[in-house]
Design a protein around this motif. Structure first.
Motif, PDB file in Angstrom:
ATOM      1  N   GLU A  42       7.088 -51.739  29.713  1.00  0.00           N
ATOM      2  CA  GLU A  42       5.920 -51.966  30.595  1.00  0.00           C
ATOM      3  C   GLU A  42       6.370 -52.306  32.012  1.00  0.00           C
ATOM      4  O   GLU A  42       5.810 -51.835  32.986  1.00  0.00           O
ATOM      5  CB  GLU A  42       5.107 -53.172  30.100  1.00  0.00           C
ATOM      6  N   GLY A  43       7.385 -53.151  32.102  1.00  0.00           N
ATOM      7  CA  GLY A  43       7.858 -53.616  33.415  1.00  0.00           C
ATOM      8  C   GLY A  43       8.471 -52.490  34.226  1.00  0.00           C
ATOM      9  O   GLY A  43       8.262 -52.405  35.440  1.00  0.00           O
ATOM     10  N   VAL A  44       9.225 -51.611  33.559  1.00  0.00           N
ATOM     11  CA  VAL A  44       9.824 -50.482  34.286  1.00  0.00           C
ATOM     12  C   VAL A  44       8.717 -49.543  34.771  1.00  0.00           C
ATOM     13  O   VAL A  44       8.753 -49.054  35.910  1.00  0.00           O
ATOM     14  CB  VAL A  44      10.856 -49.744  33.394  1.00  0.00           C
ATOM     15  N   ALA A  45       7.695 -49.325  33.912  1.00  0.00           N
ATOM     16  CA  ALA A  45       6.577 -48.459  34.324  1.00  0.00           C
ATOM     17  C   ALA A  45       5.851 -49.093  35.519  1.00  0.00           C
ATOM     18  O   ALA A  45       5.465 -48.402  36.467  1.00  0.00           O
ATOM     19  CB  ALA A  45       5.616 -48.256  33.154  1.00  0.00           C
ATOM     20  N   GLU A  46       5.707 -50.405  35.480  1.00  0.00           N
ATOM     21  CA  GLU A  46       5.030 -51.104  36.580  1.00  0.00           C
ATOM     22  C   GLU A  46       5.855 -50.988  37.868  1.00  0.00           C
ATOM     23  O   GLU A  46       5.313 -50.770  38.951  1.00  0.00           O
ATOM     24  CB  GLU A  46       4.829 -52.578  36.183  1.00  0.00           C
ATOM     25  N   LEU A  47       7.173 -51.115  37.734  1.00  0.00           N
ATOM     26  CA  LEU A  47       8.048 -50.981  38.906  1.00  0.00           C
ATOM     27  C   LEU A  47       7.879 -49.584  39.514  1.00  0.00           C
ATOM     28  O   LEU A  47       7.777 -49.427  40.741  1.00  0.00           O
ATOM     29  CB  LEU A  47       9.514 -51.199  38.490  1.00  0.00           C
ATOM     30  N   ALA A  48       7.819 -48.576  38.651  1.00  0.00           N
ATOM     31  CA  ALA A  48       7.648 -47.201  39.145  1.00  0.00           C
ATOM     32  C   ALA A  48       6.305 -47.075  39.872  1.00  0.00           C
ATOM     33  O   ALA A  48       6.216 -46.461  40.940  1.00  0.00           O
ATOM     34  CB  ALA A  48       7.732 -46.216  37.981  1.00  0.00           C
ATOM     35  N   ARG A  49       5.249 -47.677  39.304  1.00  0.00           N
ATOM     36  CA  ARG A  49       3.928 -47.598  39.964  1.00  0.00           C
ATOM     37  C   ARG A  49       3.973 -48.274  41.335  1.00  0.00           C
ATOM     38  O   ARG A  49       3.440 -47.767  42.309  1.00  0.00           O
ATOM     39  CB  ARG A  49       2.853 -48.263  39.085  1.00  0.00           C
ATOM     40  N   ILE A  50       4.644 -49.425  41.404  1.00  0.00           N
ATOM     41  CA  ILE A  50       4.739 -50.140  42.694  1.00  0.00           C
ATOM     42  C   ILE A  50       5.500 -49.270  43.700  1.00  0.00           C
ATOM     43  O   ILE A  50       5.095 -49.122  44.856  1.00  0.00           O
ATOM     44  CB  ILE A  50       5.432 -51.509  42.508  1.00  0.00           C
TER      45      ILE A  50
END
Ligand code: PLP
Length: 399
Positions: A382-390
């Motif tokens: 989830e965190g890596v996906a969130e980093l990509a979105r940011i």
């Protein structure tokens, strides 16, 4: 009632003292910045049982001040472990227990460094060591690395350049296994080359092996200490990564004369005997099983992080694929400045440490260390996906 103004210490501080500003210890929702273990994987029950057993047997010894080099039975255990796992033949008196390996590193730096002395590190390096080197006024220079470790030609070049300046390198600091922050493990060939080249220039090596037990894939490479028979390799290890950082226990292995000098910088009369008793008892019993379990959990998290990076970053970045340890080293294109946006990205929910924090020369703004050890497994992807979105929102990724 006291009415006078607070006492002013400004004119009293020693020249060597610097203010250490304590951080707030804030955590991002997805925290890949810190190098802590997952709190849910700590062996609390095992430690509690071990402490009780050890106190029942040896607790009355706490009435005495401990031996300044630390609990002999724990040093014996360390000597056996180093023989078993790292091919090292060392006696109990060659080992000093310290308050974490950080203290061991600090004592060695203090014993060998005067302001202006040149110390060498890998291209990016554990920032605790970097800070301590700077605190002692060292001129810290780095040596280039690739995914096999230190690049011999660069090491030779840096050593030759320092010699040409008429200066002496005091030592080379290396983290040859699951390097922090880069994640690689130095190959046997590179270890041998590194020792040959440093020998040519009469430079000792400080080997920091604190991640060595966190291997969940691949083969161990023998310690650099085991490849030297001249006493030129100093060695530090830690219980932080295999028990918990909070126990504050680590150790150094060094020749007697270096131990004696380093001990002069140990101000507190030796390491905490209470913690040492618990860890010694625990180490004799359940620790190996705990390490195995912990490594299984770390492997799941590493796999989750690598898969999520593949899905969300694709060809837009590169990253290391460590066989153990806690870190993935992310490389974005050269023009991306991860240093400039680190705090904002943290506020938006994802913590990382950018490369400049680990570089003696302040390089590497397009690089970041992602620690997969601390967050729970489900948070990693989830965190890596969130980093990509940011990053996408900021135009760094996609589009
Ligand atoms: C490479 C390295 N060495 C030493 C330490 C210090 O650990 P401790 O003092 O807890 O043993 C750390 C902590 O993260 C580290 O990453």
């Amino acid at each position: 009632m006291a009415t006078s103004s607070p006492f002013n210490y400004d004119s009293l501080y020693s020249r060597g003292s610097v203010p250490v500003v304590r951080g707030e210890n804030r955590h991002a929702k997805y925290d890949f910045a810190v190098a802590y273990p997952d709190p849910d994987t700590l062996p609390l029950e095992g430690l509690a049982d071990s402490l009780r057993l050890a106190l029942e047997r040896e607790g009355k010894g706490l009435a005495l001040y401990p031996v300044s080099t630390g609990l002999p039975s724990l040093r014996e255990w360390v000597a056996e472990k180093l023989a078993r796992d790292r091919n090292m033949t060392v006696g109990v008196d060659d080992i000093v227990l310290t308050s974490g390996s950080g203290e061991a590193i600090s004592m060695i730096i203090a014993a060998l460094t005067d302001p202006g002395d040149v110390l060498l590190t890998e291209e990016y390096v554990y920032l605790g060591t970097l800070r301590t080197m700077r605190r002692f006024g060292a001129d810290v220079r780095s040596v280039k690395c690739d995914d096999q470790g230190i690049i011999p030609e660069d090491l030779d070049g840096v050593l030759a350049a320092v010699a040409a300046e008429g200066k002496k390198v005091k030592f080379l600091y290396t983290i040859p296994v699951f390097q922090n922050p880069m994640g690689w493990t130095m190959t046997l060939e590179r270890r041998i080359k590194t020792l040959e080249i440093t020998q040519k220039y009469g430079v000792p090596v400080l080997e920091d092996d604190c991640y060595v037990d966190l291997r969940f894939e691949g083969e161990d490479v023998t310690s650099m200490h085991s490849l030297d028979d001249t006493g030129r390799v100093l060695y530090v290890g830690s219980f932080s990564k295999i028990v918990a950082p909070g126990v504050r226990l680590g150790y150094m292995v060094a020749p007697q004369e270096v131990i004696q000098r380093a001990m002069s910088f140990n101000g507190g009369g030796g390491v905490n005997q209470f913690a040492a008793l618990a860890v010694q008892e625990y180490a004799q019993g359940a620790m190996d099983d705990h390490i195995e379990e912990q490594n299984q959990s770390l492997r799941v998290k590493r796999d989750a992080m690598l898969a999520a990076l593949g899905e969300n970053f694709g060809d837009a970045a590169q990253w290391s694929k460590p066989e153990g340890g806690l870190y993935v080293w992310l490389e974005m294109p050269e023009d991306v400045d991860l240093a400039a946006i680190q705090n904002q990205v943290f506020d938006e929910g994802v913590g990382y440490y950018n490369g400049t924090m680990f570089s003696p020369e302040g390089r590497g703004a397009n690089l970041a260390r992602l620690c997969f050890g601390h967050p729970p497994a489900e948070h990693v992807a989830e965190g890596v996906a969130e980093l990509a979105r940011i990053f996408e929102r900021r135009g760094i990724l996609g589009g």
